[in-house]
Structure formats: structure tokens, C-alpha cells
Design a protein around this motif. Structure first.
Motif, PDB file in Angstrom:
ATOM      1  N   ALA A   1      -4.407   1.749  -3.317  1.00 61.21           N
ATOM      2  CA  ALA A   1      -5.579   1.027  -3.828  1.00 61.21           C
ATOM      3  C   ALA A   1      -5.250  -0.401  -4.279  1.00 61.21           C
ATOM      4  O   ALA A   1      -6.102  -1.067  -4.861  1.00 61.21           O
ATOM      5  CB  ALA A   1      -6.196   1.804  -4.994  1.00 61.21           C
TER       6      ALA A   1
ATOM      7  N   ASP B   1      -4.950  -4.239  -4.737  1.00 59.08           N
ATOM      8  CA  ASP B   1      -5.792  -5.355  -4.315  1.00 59.08           C
ATOM      9  C   ASP B   1      -4.860  -6.472  -3.821  1.00 59.08           C
ATOM     10  O   ASP B   1      -4.325  -7.248  -4.623  1.00 59.08           O
ATOM     11  CB  ASP B   1      -6.666  -5.834  -5.468  1.00 59.08           C
TER      12      ASP B   1
ATOM     13  N   ARG C   1       0.818  -1.221   0.000  1.00 57.38           N
ATOM     14  CA  ARG C   1       0.000   0.000   0.000  1.00 57.38           C
ATOM     15  C   ARG C   1       0.849   1.267   0.000  1.00 57.38           C
ATOM     16  O   ARG C   1       0.363   2.335  -0.369  1.00 57.38           O
ATOM     17  CB  ARG C   1      -0.969  -0.025   1.168  1.00 57.38           C
TER      18      ARG C   1
ATOM     19  N   ASP D   1      -5.499  -9.140  -2.296  1.00 58.72           N
ATOM     20  CA  ASP D   1      -6.010 -10.478  -2.602  1.00 58.72           C
ATOM     21  C   ASP D   1      -5.569 -10.945  -3.999  1.00 58.72           C
ATOM     22  O   ASP D   1      -5.301 -12.130  -4.202  1.00 58.72           O
ATOM     23  CB  ASP D   1      -7.534 -10.519  -2.489  1.00 58.72           C
ATOM     24  N   VAL D   2      -5.490 -10.029  -4.956  1.00 53.90           N
ATOM     25  CA  VAL D   2      -5.039 -10.382  -6.307  1.00 53.90           C
ATOM     26  C   VAL D   2      -3.569 -10.783  -6.268  1.00 53.90           C
ATOM     27  O   VAL D   2      -3.162 -11.769  -6.906  1.00 53.90           O
ATOM     28  CB  VAL D   2      -5.274  -9.220  -7.292  1.00 53.90           C
TER      29      VAL D   2
END
Length: 124
Positions: free
Chosen positions: A52, A54, A47, A56-57
Motif C-alpha cells: 500500500a 504511496d 511494494r 508519489d509521497v
């Protein structure tokens, strides 16, 4: 001692900026028939590059790498190839959120322990 090759896995949340964080490693030792991947994703570091991102990706991409190393069907067609072909496929340059460093070499008697050592040296 046996030779091995490895790549460091890099996460680049905004690939166009050329910034990345080391998140894992893949180690291949032909002499010991070993191919393994390990990672340590630290969301706060990702981050810092992109608020922003992701996470999880990124983690799903790393799980795909693990499945390919293990030869699991969840790894897709690449997982069904030989162990050396899997490593070469994983080490091939690409412009994706998770991509490999250039290939480096070392020597080992315990590839799993050296995989953890790589994480300590380059990721954690």
C-alpha cells in the motif's frame, strides 16, 4: 583528489518495522563547492515491503531533498542555508519515510560522476 561525504537515502514505507530500500544518495564535496542528490525509485521494490506504499509521497520527499541541495525556495528554510548546513540538515537522523544512512566518505575529482557511481553501487 578531493574528499567528499555522502549519505544513502532510504525509503521505509512502514518505519515501525525497520525495513528499508535504498532509493538515492546525497553527495557533498566542500572543496569543489558541490552538493547533489540523485535517486532511482523502483516501485515494485517498495511494494515488496508494503503493497500500500504511496510511491508519489516517496518521490515527493526525494524531490524536496533535490530542492534543498539546489538551494531552491521550494526546499523551504533549509534550502536557504549554506551548502555545508544543507548537507548536515539532510544527513541528520530522522524517523520519516525517506531518511539518510550514516555519513560515509570518499575521494573524488568528479562529484557528479561519483554520485552516479553511488547509485549504481547502492541503489540500482
Amino acid at each position: 583528489m578531493k574528499p567528499f561525504d555522502y549519505v544513502i537515502l532510504r525509503a521505509a514505507p512502514r518505519i515501525q518495522r525497520g525495513e528499508f530500500i535504498n532509493v538515492g544518495a546525497v553527495l557533498y564535496c566542500r572543496a569543489l563547492d558541490y552538493l547533489g542528490a540523485a535517486w532511482d525509485v523502483q516501485p515494485e521494490r517498495l511494494r515488496a515491503l508494503d503493497p500500500a506504499v504511496d510511491v508519489d509521497v516517496v518521490c515527493a520527499s526525494l524531490e524536496q531533498v533535490r530542492a534543498i541541495c539546489a538551494g531552491e525556495t521550494a526546499g523551504g528554510p533549509a534550502a536557504g542555508t549554506t551548502i555545508s548546513e544543507r548537507f548536515r540538515w539532510l544527513a541528520a537522523p530522522r524517523s520519516t519515510v525517506v531518511h539518510p544512512s550514516p555519513i560515509h566518505s570518499g575521494i573524488t575529482e568528479d562529484p557528479a560522476a561519483d554520485l552516479e557511481r553511488l547509485l549504481d553501487a547502492f541503489v540500482r
